[in-house]
Motif scaffolding. Structure first.
Motif, PDB file in Angstrom:
ATOM      1  N   GLN A   1       0.818  -1.219   0.000  1.00 61.08           N
ATOM      2  CA  GLN A   1       0.000   0.000   0.000  1.00 61.08           C
ATOM      3  C   GLN A   1       0.852   1.269   0.000  1.00 61.08           C
ATOM      4  N   ASN A   2       1.937   1.238   0.753  1.00 65.73           N
ATOM      5  CA  ASN A   2       2.820   2.399   0.851  1.00 65.73           C
ATOM      6  C   ASN A   2       4.216   2.010   0.392  1.00 65.73           C
ATOM      7  N   LEU A   3       4.703   2.672  -0.639  1.00 68.25           N
ATOM      8  CA  LEU A   3       5.999   2.328  -1.214  1.00 68.25           C
ATOM      9  C   LEU A   3       6.895   3.554  -1.195  1.00 68.25           C
ATOM     10  N   ASP A   4       8.082   3.405  -0.604  1.00 71.15           N
ATOM     11  CA  ASP A   4       9.042   4.504  -0.466  1.00 71.15           C
ATOM     12  C   ASP A   4      10.376   4.019  -1.017  1.00 71.15           C
ATOM     13  N   ILE A   5      10.814   4.603  -2.137  1.00 68.50           N
ATOM     14  CA  ILE A   5      12.036   4.167  -2.806  1.00 68.50           C
ATOM     15  C   ILE A   5      13.013   5.340  -2.893  1.00 68.50           C
ATOM     16  N   GLY A   6      14.223   5.153  -2.365  1.00 69.49           N
ATOM     17  CA  GLY A   6      15.262   6.153  -2.447  1.00 69.49           C
ATOM     18  C   GLY A   6      16.510   5.564  -3.063  1.00 69.49           C
ATOM     19  N   LEU A   7      16.945   6.117  -4.187  1.00 64.88           N
ATOM     20  CA  LEU A   7      18.088   5.564  -4.910  1.00 64.88           C
ATOM     21  C   LEU A   7      19.113   6.659  -5.188  1.00 64.88           C
ATOM     22  N   ASN A   8      20.132   6.307  -5.932  1.00 64.40           N
ATOM     23  CA  ASN A   8      21.122   7.275  -6.414  1.00 64.40           C
ATOM     24  C   ASN A   8      21.162   7.250  -7.932  1.00 64.40           C
ATOM     25  N   TYR A   9      19.986   7.136  -8.532  1.00 66.83           N
ATOM     26  CA  TYR A   9      19.838   7.066  -9.984  1.00 66.83           C
ATOM     27  C   TYR A   9      20.516   5.834 -10.585  1.00 66.83           C
ATOM     28  N   GLN A  10      20.816   4.815  -9.740  1.00 67.03           N
ATOM     29  CA  GLN A  10      21.570   3.685 -10.288  1.00 67.03           C
ATOM     30  C   GLN A  10      20.688   2.609 -10.900  1.00 67.03           C
ATOM     31  N   PHE A  11      19.371   2.664 -10.676  1.00 63.66           N
ATOM     32  CA  PHE A  11      18.480   1.639 -11.221  1.00 63.66           C
ATOM     33  C   PHE A  11      17.283   2.283 -11.904  1.00 63.66           C
ATOM     34  N   MET A  12      16.781   1.618 -12.924  1.00 62.77           N
ATOM     35  CA  MET A  12      15.549   2.033 -13.564  1.00 62.77           C
ATOM     36  C   MET A  12      14.370   1.458 -12.791  1.00 62.77           C
ATOM     37  N   LEU A  13      13.377   2.270 -12.558  1.00 63.81           N
ATOM     38  CA  LEU A  13      12.173   1.780 -11.892  1.00 63.81           C
ATOM     39  C   LEU A  13      11.463   0.787 -12.801  1.00 63.81           C
ATOM     40  N   PRO A  14      11.064  -0.378 -12.291  1.00 66.55           N
ATOM     41  CA  PRO A  14      10.390  -1.375 -13.132  1.00 66.55           C
ATOM     42  C   PRO A  14       9.015  -0.895 -13.571  1.00 66.55           C
ATOM     43  N   ARG A  15       8.612  -1.267 -14.764  1.00 71.00           N
ATOM     44  CA  ARG A  15       7.330  -0.807 -15.308  1.00 71.00           C
ATOM     45  C   ARG A  15       6.141  -1.301 -14.498  1.00 71.00           C
ATOM     46  N   CYS A  16       6.276  -2.447 -13.850  1.00 68.58           N
ATOM     47  CA  CYS A  16       5.156  -2.988 -13.087  1.00 68.58           C
ATOM     48  C   CYS A  16       4.761  -2.074 -11.930  1.00 68.58           C
ATOM     49  N   LEU A  17       5.690  -1.219 -11.507  1.00 65.33           N
ATOM     50  CA  LEU A  17       5.388  -0.290 -10.423  1.00 65.33           C
ATOM     51  C   LEU A  17       4.240   0.637 -10.792  1.00 65.33           C
TER      52      LEU A  17
END
Length: 391
Positions: free
Chosen positions: A114-130
């Motif tokens: 229900q609650n999704l919190d993603i913090g990156l350093n631009y190193q990965f592409m967010l998956p389309r299923c998101l």
């Protein structure tokens, strides 16, 4: 023979029996709820407390990883048993690859997060299923890349979307994302950067035309003027604000200056804000004129601190706005510096607001407060019941 007195420590033991472990007597469901407030690393650590606690963490509805090693994350997710995740937080993982990252996000979605919190350093592409997750209610992205500009976007349950320093590949990405959020009622956008990682693309490329469910908005435009860009930027800002036509409460702030005498593209371009009942402005006063003319049901008006030169642009409407005649009941003016432009505005509002109940004026100019109050008290009032408070 004299009796031996008991030592103080013995006496205390008799009076204070060993405390009961009240925490362990709580039901498992309550303990899992308590553990859900901890980072997953600490939640897993409770497994050494006792036999009962060994696998209790596997039933906690929250997974919170921050800087964890990828092997630890893999093992925790593998052992975790909850199929209805309340919250999944994933920030700055150590030594993971694209496949692992996508697997973790896919797993969270499969478990109805229900609650999704993603913090990156631009190193990965967010998956389309998101972007087709049916259960997501709150989504926060920080330092992420991979917002789609085409293809399916369907977030039917998403109510809160927070984007911080998100990198997108083409200008249409953010509008495309917003188009798939039909019930969104809270949007925070800060520091979005475009494909070149140089420009602020928030106002330049975002259209909120599809945000019909947004009822509250707090917007700040931070703009540094460059030659040849001010007109385009201003038009994009106006277009964005116009698109928020269903908001009930709007707070608008900026240090951006409009061209004196500007008319926002002409009266025919003014959108109606029929649902707007509370407006807070800390922006060029030309916007004040615009909103008074377009928000017929406005009840509360707050004029917050703004640079002095931005107050010079106050323009009296050619006709008395409908909201002043029938709805405006409360006006608050902060940082009143006793300039002729401010007096002009106050005089106009007091004279033309027919149902005004109270006007509050806050001035940092202590020496002139008494004289200012005396002067304003003599202004004509359109409402006989209006109270004037000067602080």
């Amino acid at each position: 023979m004299e009796k031996t007195k008991p030592c103080p420590s013995t006496k205390r033991l008799k009076q204070n029996p060993p405390s009961v472990d009240r925490l362990s007597r709580l039901p498992d469901a309550v303990l899992c709820q308590i553990l859900s407030f901890l980072p997953t690393k600490l939640s897993v650590a409770t497994s050494i407390l006792a036999k009962r606690w060994r696998f209790l963490w596997t039933h906690v509805p929250t997974l919170d990883f921050d800087g964890e090693n990828h092997n630890i994350i893999n093992r925790v997710i593998m052992l975790h048993k909850v199929q209805g995740l309340t919250t999944f937080r994933l920030c700055y993982m150590d030594k993971c690859d694209d496949y692992e990252f996508e697997t973790w996000i896919t797993t969270a979605i499969a478990r109805n997060v229900q609650n999704l919190d993603i913090g990156l350093n631009y190193q990965f592409m967010l998956p389309r299923c998101l972007f087709t997750c049916k259960t997501l209610v709150n989504l926060t992205l920080f330092n992420c890349v991979g917002i789609p500009s085409s293809g399916a976007v369907s977030l039917p349950s998403l109510k809160k979307l927070h984007l911080y320093f998100v990198r997108y590949q083409v200008d249409e990405a953010i509008p495309h994302l917003l188009s798939g959020c039909p019930v969104l009622d809270e949007l925070i956008i800060e520091g979005i950067v475009d494909k070149d990682l140089l420009q602020d693309g928030v106002s330049k490329h975002i259209s909120a035309e599809m945000l019909t469910s947004l009822i509250e908005a707090d917007i700040y435009f931070d703009y540094y003027k460059n030659d040849g860009e001010s007109d385009d930027y201003f038009q994009s800002v106006v277009k964005f604000i116009d698109s928020l036509r269903n908001v009930k409460y709007l707070k608008l702030s900026s240090g951006m200056e409009l061209e004196p005498g500007g008319d926002f593209g002409g009266p025919e371009s003014i959108r109606r804000f029929d649902n707007l009942t509370k407006l807070e402005l800390a922006i060029d006063w030309l916007f004040l004129t615009r909103f008074l003319k377009s928000a017929d049901n406005l009840e509360v008006l707050i004029i917050s601190e703004v640079d002095g030169y931005l107050r010079y642009n106050w323009m009296k409407p050619k006709q008395v706005p409908t909201c002043l005649l029938s709805h405006l009941r409360m006006v608050r003016i902060d940082q009143f510096w006793c300039t002729k432009y401010e007096f002009k505005l106050v005089r106009y509002l007091l004279k033309n607001s027919k149902v005004l109940k109270r006007m509050e004026i806050y001035s940092p100019n202590n020496e002139a407060k008494f004289d200012t109050l005396q002067k304003i008290s003599l202004f004509q009032r359109g409402s006989e019941t209006c109270e004037l408070a000067f602080y």
